[in-house]
Design an enzyme around this catalytic site. Structure first.
Site, PDB file in Angstrom:
ATOM      1  N   ASN A 152       0.803  -1.227   0.000  1.00  0.00           N
ATOM      2  CA  ASN A 152       0.000   0.000   0.000  1.00  0.00           C
ATOM      3  C   ASN A 152       0.839   1.283   0.000  1.00  0.00           C
ATOM      4  O   ASN A 152       0.447   2.287  -0.585  1.00  0.00           O
ATOM      5  CB  ASN A 152      -0.987   0.002   1.166  1.00  0.00           C
ATOM      6  CG  ASN A 152      -0.304  -0.073   2.512  1.00  0.00           C
ATOM      7  OD1 ASN A 152       0.695  -0.763   2.674  1.00  0.00           O
ATOM      8  ND2 ASN A 152      -0.852   0.618   3.497  1.00  0.00           N
ATOM      9  N   GLU A 250       3.813  -5.032  12.373  1.00  0.00           N
ATOM     10  CA  GLU A 250       2.831  -3.947  12.273  1.00  0.00           C
ATOM     11  C   GLU A 250       1.703  -4.476  11.405  1.00  0.00           C
ATOM     12  O   GLU A 250       1.854  -4.657  10.199  1.00  0.00           O
ATOM     13  CB  GLU A 250       3.488  -2.713  11.656  1.00  0.00           C
ATOM     14  CG  GLU A 250       2.773  -1.425  12.017  1.00  0.00           C
ATOM     15  CD  GLU A 250       1.759  -1.013  10.971  1.00  0.00           C
ATOM     16  OE1 GLU A 250       0.559  -1.231  11.235  1.00  0.00           O
ATOM     17  OE2 GLU A 250       2.146  -0.478   9.928  1.00  0.00           O
ATOM     18  N   GLU A 466       7.814   0.238  15.065  1.00  0.00           N
ATOM     19  CA  GLU A 466       8.546   0.358  13.808  1.00  0.00           C
ATOM     20  C   GLU A 466       8.363   1.765  13.242  1.00  0.00           C
ATOM     21  O   GLU A 466       7.391   2.447  13.547  1.00  0.00           O
ATOM     22  CB  GLU A 466       8.001  -0.673  12.817  1.00  0.00           C
ATOM     23  CG  GLU A 466       8.873  -0.895  11.602  1.00  0.00           C
ATOM     24  CD  GLU A 466      10.155  -1.630  11.914  1.00  0.00           C
ATOM     25  OE1 GLU A 466      11.183  -0.952  12.066  1.00  0.00           O
ATOM     26  OE2 GLU A 466      10.149  -2.871  11.985  1.00  0.00           O
TER      27      GLU A 466
END
Length: 485
Positions: A152, A250, A466
């Site tokens: 994405n 994540e 992160e």
């Protein structure tokens, strides 16, 4: 028909062809635009060995020299910003202007910021006078890091991983998404130009079940960073467990926006539209549930629908396009099916999919994976679209009455990535923020974040932090030394 761009793996500073390839599609046309290596354990093994070979020298390279190379990488990419942005748009379907404004600039920020931050990292020390000893800590590279990034925000999120990993002295094997590999391949071409030693960064392209799995399970890769779905994150935890790897995951989100009756609608409506539909809603931080206090629910809904319907769906190269194409034909059908499920479960489609006609797209884009931004009301909190991550331009809106009620409803999902609160009452903002089970709470804004702040989720949204300066700790092993004098 133009010849397809053919990518190659980047291993030990060289581009290496692969025996098998898969097609990568331009989401805006529905046609293949690149051939991507279909790598497996053989290519992963070569990349890991290259990274292992480069590790001793790179770990001893002075931090200032590492930082200088990273700065040069950023400078080269910046000089080709439009080229990278156009490639990312073609790969992922987002508007070109969005890639130019967000994706590539954030890549530059990440590379430069970590290059500077590492030089301000300090070790802790304590003098034990009564015992005649000194305690101090050191931060040491872990070794070969396996970095798996999503489709994405391809280059943006890959840099979240590469920058802290290599500045702390690790070498890396990257596995970008097979659907959006072109910008990572272009980035690999910059590395030699910038003077990065061979083997420090290796790019292996391919699908998760073959290429990604081989990286996760490789015994010589002690650290894995992954951004993607919760299901894949669970797989990584299970399959890396025998090796006791360090993990940063994540994962997904089902993020809530909370609109109180004292909010400033002039700000929260455009803010909520942006948080719901930026990048076609294909952002893990997107607001897919909006709870609105009942006294302003009707007013908010009318204005939110109006603003949503004004978003232009069109080809990514148009400067006024707000909604580009979704990543793939399969994903488009998945997102559309969620709208069908919502209708079957009693939801009302206020605008968008199945309610309004698609705009007349240019001929070359008629087979692209486009979808109207959609607003749904009338769903219960336990309905499918209020519980599952959709990852598309679909926002569900529901009324609430009390503060305690909306906190419970916002927390009533398995995810815990982020939330947004809109209110002019500063006490309420702080009070509610403390009770939301998420990693980030935005108040009267969305997606404002400094790299000094932790970033990550709770519950099924992942573990670790992160894409911030805490990553410098993650990519190192901290050692405590006690010296008696």
């Amino acid at each position: 028909m133009a010849e397809l761009l053919t990518l190659q793996n980047f291993i030990d500073g060289k581009f290496v062809p692969c025996a098998q390839y898969i097609d990568s599609y331009d989401p805006s046309t529905g046609k293949p635009h690149a051939r991507v290596p279909d790598s497996d354990n053989k290519e992963i093994e070569l990349a890991v060995q290259a990274a292992k070979k480069a590790s001793p020298s790179w770990s001893k390279t002075p931090v200032k020299e590492r930082a200088k190379i990273m700065m040069k990488i950023a400078d080269i990419v910046e000089s080709r910003l439009h080229e990278f942005a156009a490639a990312e748009s073609k790969d992922q379907g987002k508007p070109v202007w969005l890639a130019e404004m967000i994706d590539i600039p954030r890549f530059l920020l990440n590379m430069r910021s970590f290059a500077v931050a590492i030089q301000n990292q300090v070790n802790r020390s304590t003098v034990l006078k009564e015992q005649g000893a000194v305690n101090y800590t050191t931060h040491n590279p872990v070794g070969v890091a396996g970095l798996i990034s999503p489709w994405n925000l391809p280059l943006y999120l890959l840099s979240f991983k590469i920058a802290p990993a290599i500045i702390t002295g690790n070498t890396v094997v990257c596995k970008p998404s097979e659907m959006t590999s072109v910008t990572a391949w272009m980035f690999a071409g910059v590395l030699n130009e910038a003077g990065l030693p061979p083997g420090v960064v290796n790019m292996v392209f391919g699908v998760g079940p073959k290429c990604g799995a081989a990286l996760v399970q490789h015994p010589d890769v002690p650290i894995i960073s992954f951004t993607g779905s919760t299901a894949t994150g669970r797989y990584i935890m299970e399959n890396s467990a025998p090796y006791f790897k360090k993990l940063s995951l994540e994962l997904g989100g089902k993020n809530a926006g909370i609109i109180f009756e004292d909010s400033d609608l002039e700000k929260c409506i455009p803010g909520s539209v942006r948080s719901g539909y930026t990048n076609q809603g294909e952002v893990c931080l997107s607001t897919s549930r909006i709870f609105v206090q009942r006294s302003i629910y009707k007013t908010f809904l009318e204005r939110f629908i109006k603003a949503t319907k004004e978003l232009k769906v069109g080809r990514p190269s148009d400067k006024d396009t707000k909604i580009g194409a979704l990543i793939s034909k399969e994903h488009l059908e998945k997102v559309k099916n969620y709208v069908k499920i919502a209708r079957d479960e009693g939801g009302v489609i206020e605008c968008g999919e199945g309610k309004d006609p698609m705009p007349d797209l240019p001929e070359e884009n008629k087979n692209g994976y486009f979808m109207l931004p959609t607003v749904i009301t009338g769903l219960t909190d336990d309905s499918t679209c209020m519980q599952e991550e959709i990852f598309g331009p679909v926002v569900c809106v529901a009324p609430f009455d009390s503060e305690d009620e909306v906190i419970a409803r916002a927390n009533n999902v398995k995810y815990g990535l982020c939330s947004s609160i809109w209110s002019e009452n500063v006490g309420r903002v702080h009070r509610v923020a403390q009770q939301l089970e998420v990693g980030t709470v935005w108040c009267n804004c969305w997606l404002l974040r400094d790299l000094n702040m932790p970033f990550g989720g709770v519950k099924a949204s992942g573990i670790g932090r992160e894409g911030n300066f805490e990553s410098l700790e993650f990519y190192t092993n901290t050692k405590t030394v006690c010296v008696r004098y």
